[in-house]
Design a protein around this motif. Structure first.
Motif, mmCIF file in Angstrom:
data_model
loop_
_atom_site.group_PDB
_atom_site.id
_atom_site.type_symbol
_atom_site.label_atom_id
_atom_site.label_comp_id
_atom_site.label_asym_id
_atom_site.label_seq_id
_atom_site.Cartn_x
_atom_site.Cartn_y
_atom_site.Cartn_z
ATOM 1 N N GLN A 65 0.859 -1.185 0.000
ATOM 2 C CA GLN A 65 0.000 0.000 0.000
ATOM 3 C C GLN A 65 0.892 1.230 0.000
ATOM 4 O O GLN A 65 1.967 1.225 0.592
ATOM 5 C CB GLN A 65 -0.921 0.039 1.219
ATOM 6 N N ALA A 68 0.237 7.356 -4.012
ATOM 7 C CA ALA A 68 0.836 7.670 -5.306
ATOM 8 C C ALA A 68 0.713 9.169 -5.566
ATOM 9 O O ALA A 68 -0.369 9.758 -5.413
ATOM 10 C CB ALA A 68 0.146 6.885 -6.418
ATOM 11 N N GLU A 100 -2.913 10.164 -4.183
ATOM 12 C CA GLU A 100 -4.013 9.214 -4.274
ATOM 13 C C GLU A 100 -3.588 7.887 -3.651
ATOM 14 O O GLU A 100 -2.426 7.500 -3.757
ATOM 15 C CB GLU A 100 -4.410 8.969 -5.740
ATOM 16 N N ALA A 102 -2.987 3.911 -3.340
ATOM 17 C CA ALA A 102 -2.687 2.868 -4.312
ATOM 18 C C ALA A 102 -2.312 1.596 -3.557
ATOM 19 O O ALA A 102 -1.813 1.644 -2.432
ATOM 20 C CB ALA A 102 -1.547 3.288 -5.239
ATOM 21 N N SER A 103 -2.545 0.437 -4.170
ATOM 22 C CA SER A 103 -2.208 -0.838 -3.545
ATOM 23 C C SER A 103 -2.048 -1.889 -4.634
ATOM 24 O O SER A 103 -2.426 -1.692 -5.786
ATOM 25 C CB SER A 103 -3.291 -1.273 -2.547
ATOM 26 N N VAL A 180 4.234 1.355 -7.969
ATOM 27 C CA VAL A 180 3.305 2.405 -7.539
ATOM 28 C C VAL A 180 3.074 3.350 -8.725
ATOM 29 O O VAL A 180 4.039 3.859 -9.302
ATOM 30 C CB VAL A 180 3.854 3.186 -6.337
ATOM 31 N N HIS A 185 6.002 8.654 -4.831
ATOM 32 C CA HIS A 185 5.152 7.979 -3.858
ATOM 33 C C HIS A 185 5.669 8.262 -2.447
ATOM 34 O O HIS A 185 6.787 8.746 -2.266
ATOM 35 C CB HIS A 185 5.124 6.464 -4.104
#
Length: 276
Positions: A65, A68, A100, A102-103, A180, A185
């Motif tokens: 996780q 981003a 945002e 992200a994962s 990512v 990130h």
């Protein structure tokens, strides 16, 4: 005691290792002159040794996780000083970041992760000799060590796996970071499960030399398979200070030339040196 399973034979002969030692020690402007003399007079005081390593393999499944970051730009007016020393407004593009969540998931097979298992040579110095081509390992036989030194491991299997696992996690984190989305990130978190772990105890060939300068011992290593060289060498601080002094004198001279406004060439040279 875990016996060696395999090893890499020496590909670099002693004469070549000595030549590499002399060339490396005698090169470099900042080497003290007495050290360069040591390089010219270096004798065959270099020893071939098999150093112990652990290699680890593992299948890994990771969940990551992160936030981003996506770059975008806005126009802002800022005050700057022009060439005449006057303050004026100038429009410029300013970078901003939109964050945002992200994962994702990542599966990797990590093969032959190396962990130095000896204690006589600095670990960072040994790692600087990488890579060793583990695809060319041959089954261990005692006769391979005839005429060579061999160091027994002091890092046991449990300690080795702890270090190997840390190396694997670092590689996995780098691989997850590359996945990512966006331009940058932050706050990357990775959870990894390991399975099907295997290990080998192996011996790798290294040429080792030492020399003394000003009552201090310096080490030099040659990868016995590839010829990669790494070593420690003293620095002549007199030469360093001389170079710094010359650079400062040149920069001050350019600055004075610019401040007097004598030539356009002086202005251009000043900007080239100072990056303005």
């Amino acid at each position: 005691v875990v016996k060696p399973e395999s090893l890499l034979p020496f590909n670099v002969e002693q004469a070549k290792a000595i030549s590499l030692f002399r060339t490396w020690l005698g090169s470099g402007f900042f080497r003290p002159n007495p050290v360069k003399k040591i390089a010219k007079e270096a004798q065959a005081k270099i020893q071939g040794v098999y150093l112990p390593f652990w290699t680890f393999d593992a299948f890994t499944s990771s969940w990551w996780q992160a936030e981003a970051g996506h770059f975008y730009y806005v126009t802002e007016n800022v005050w700057v000083t022009d060439n005449r020393g006057q303050r004026v407004q100038q429009a410029r593009q300013v970078q901003k970041i939109r964050w945002e969540p992200a994962s994702g998931q990542l599966q990797m097979f990590l093969d032959d992760v190396l962990v130095p298992a000896g204690g006589q040579i600095d670990k960072a110095m040994i790692q600087s000799l990488y890579p060793f081509d583990t695809k060319t390992l041959v089954p261990y036989k005692p006769e391979f060590l005839a005429g060579w030194g061999a160091e027994a491991y002091t890092v046991d299997l449990k300690q080795g796996w702890t270090s190997g696992q840390a190396i694997m996690k670092s590689q996995i984190e780098q691989a997850c970071a590359a996945r990512v989305p966006g331009d940058t990130h932050r706050n990357l978190r990775v959870n990894t499960a390991f399975s099907k772990m295997t290990y080998k105890h192996v011996l790798f060939p290294v040429w080792i030399a030492s020399y003394r300068y000003n009552d201090k011992i310096f080490h030099f290593l040659v990868n016995g398979q590839t010829g990669e060289v790494q070593g420690q060498a003293p620095i002549s601080w007199i030469k360093v200070m001389l170079v710094v002094f010359i650079v400062v004198v040149v920069m001050v001279a350019i600055f004075l030339l610019l401040s007097q406004g004598e030539t356009a060439e002086g202005v251009n040279l000043y900007r080239a040196v100072f990056g303005v």
